[in-house]
Design an enzyme around this catalytic site. Structure first.
Site, PDB file in Angstrom:
ATOM      1  N   HIS A  29      -1.520   5.113   6.221  1.00  0.00           N
ATOM      2  CA  HIS A  29      -0.236   5.593   6.441  1.00  0.00           C
ATOM      3  C   HIS A  29       1.002   4.905   5.615  1.00  0.00           C
ATOM      4  CE1 HIS A  29      -2.434   7.676   9.491  1.00  0.00           C
ATOM      5  NE2 HIS A  29      -2.774   6.631  10.017  1.00  0.00           N
ATOM      6  N   SER A  34      -2.291   2.752   1.608  1.00  0.00           N
ATOM      7  CA  SER A  34      -2.988   3.770   1.166  1.00  0.00           C
ATOM      8  C   SER A  34      -2.674   4.864   1.941  1.00  0.00           C
ATOM      9  CB  SER A  34      -4.581   3.591   1.213  1.00  0.00           C
ATOM     10  OG  SER A  34      -4.928   3.354   2.518  1.00  0.00           O
ATOM     11  N   LYS A  35      -3.241   6.155   1.765  1.00  0.00           N
ATOM     12  CA  LYS A  35      -2.815   7.397   2.760  1.00  0.00           C
ATOM     13  C   LYS A  35      -3.453   7.110   4.139  1.00  0.00           C
ATOM     14  CE  LYS A  35      -3.420  12.266   3.087  1.00  0.00           C
ATOM     15  NZ  LYS A  35      -4.161  13.306   3.005  1.00  0.00           N
ATOM     16  N   GLN A  36      -4.748   6.481   4.186  1.00  0.00           N
ATOM     17  CA  GLN A  36      -5.490   6.241   5.279  1.00  0.00           C
ATOM     18  C   GLN A  36      -4.674   5.225   6.119  1.00  0.00           C
ATOM     19  OE1 GLN A  36      -7.138   5.994   2.313  1.00  0.00           O
ATOM     20  NE2 GLN A  36      -7.914   7.961   2.592  1.00  0.00           N
ATOM     21  N   THR A  44      -4.399  11.811  -3.477  1.00  0.00           N
ATOM     22  CA  THR A  44      -4.783  11.919  -2.249  1.00  0.00           C
ATOM     23  C   THR A  44      -3.377  11.904  -1.266  1.00  0.00           C
ATOM     24  OG1 THR A  44      -4.937   9.366  -1.988  1.00  0.00           O
ATOM     25  CG2 THR A  44      -6.967  10.825  -2.084  1.00  0.00           C
TER      26      THR A  44
END
Ligand code: GLU
Length: 305
Positions: free
Chosen positions: A236, A232-234, A15
């Site tokens: 940042h 995580s990507k969420q 992701t």
């Protein structure tokens, strides 16, 4: 009974690029495999093109290379394994271990999140409403021994928790694919973040329904940011800086409860990994006793993160 050879894996969903939290997981699984004299594999869990930037897989593999974490076999891509997942679904359907679910989100909400019984009983819905396929869980407590956390027990609630294994949009779901590939690749030991702990009892049932023995699990604390959120990507999480791999590995070892000598900070990747192999103690992870809260990596992050 003779123990099968140790086979571990690192299985990122692409992701985004690798971040510090995923490096810690990769390193822990690599060290466990190396110290057991076993194999270490990399599997890209690219099941959902809508959530996966096309460049992420290349970035992840490049980062692993830069950090000296080379798999013992060619990298596996789940996007090339659809036939195997379909075969597993057909097997589960034919044994009554899976069912078609035509519920809309609204209908599920109306039933307090439960699936109206007609789904499990296989009654066809009117028209050609799109359907998901769910795994039919047995209402039972799952037991296993986590290699770090010790004895675990998890209650699984049939219907309420029944995981989707094929999404309405036609994508195979993580819960199925992870099990099918762990079986196919002969994985004996899974090292992963404790954010996946809740999935374990469900996966244990899927392993058994597919006629396989579940692997041993070792869940490590997740790395959190200053706000206490998992990297995580969420949230940042910044991408790893591949230009300072030895420093990243040094800090990953610290995050895993180890105390590499400061001189290693400026050493090469091979030396940091060699120190890790010689000094790896799984129990040092527990000594951080921050499992419940995760490890705050802020003090560990390299300067330009
Ligand atoms: N692909 C999953 C993730 O990136 C990990 C799967 C697993 O280790 O079981 O969160």
């Amino acid at each position: 009974m003779e123990q099968p050879r140790y086979r571990g894996r690192f299985a990122p969903s692409p992701t985004g690029p690798l971040h510090f939290g995923s490096l810690v997981t990769a390193l822990a699984s690599w060290l466990e495999a190396r110290c057991a004299g076993g194999d270490w594999l990399v599997r890209i869990e690219d099941l959902d093109p809508l959530r996966e930037p096309p460049e992420a897989t290349g970035q992840i593999l490049h980062s692993l290379d830069c950090h000296g974490l080379f798999p013992d076999e060619p990298v596996r891509f789940q996007s090339k394994r659809h036939e195997a997942y379909q075969a597993a679904i057909e097997q589960l359907l034919s044994r009554g271990s899976a069912y078609r679910c035509r519920c809309s989100r609204k209908q599920l909400q109306q039933h307090g999140g439960y699936h109206p019984a007609h789904c499990r009983n296989g009654e066809p819905a009117a028209g050609d409403t799109p359907y998901a396929i769910r795994f039919a869980l047995n209402d039972e407590a799952g037991h296993w021994h986590d290699l770090l956390l010790g004895p675990q027990q998890q209650q699984v609630r049939a219907e309420l928790d029944d995981p989707v294994i094929l999404r309405k949009e036609g994508f195979y779901a993580y819960q199925l694919a992870v099990v099918v590939d762990d079986i196919d690749q002969g994985i004996t030991h899974v090292v992963r973040g404790s954010d996946l702990l809740d999935m374990t009892a469900q996966q244990q049932q899927i392993f058994r329904a597919l006629g396989a023995r579940p692997p041993a699990w070792l869940h490590i604390p997740v790395i959190v940011n200053e706000q206490g959120q998992k990297l995580s990507k969420q949230t940042h999480a910044p991408a790893l800086n591949d230009r300072q791999p030895a420093g990243n590995l040094f800090m990953a070892l610290e995050a895993l409860g180890h105390k590499p000598p400061p001189t290693l900070q400026t050493a090469c990747v091979e030396d940091v990994l060699a120190w890790g192999r010689c000094n790896w103690r799984r129990q040092a992870i527990a000594l951080t006793s921050r499992q419940a809260h995760g490890i705050n990596p802020v003090t560990h992050l390299p300067p330009d993160h």
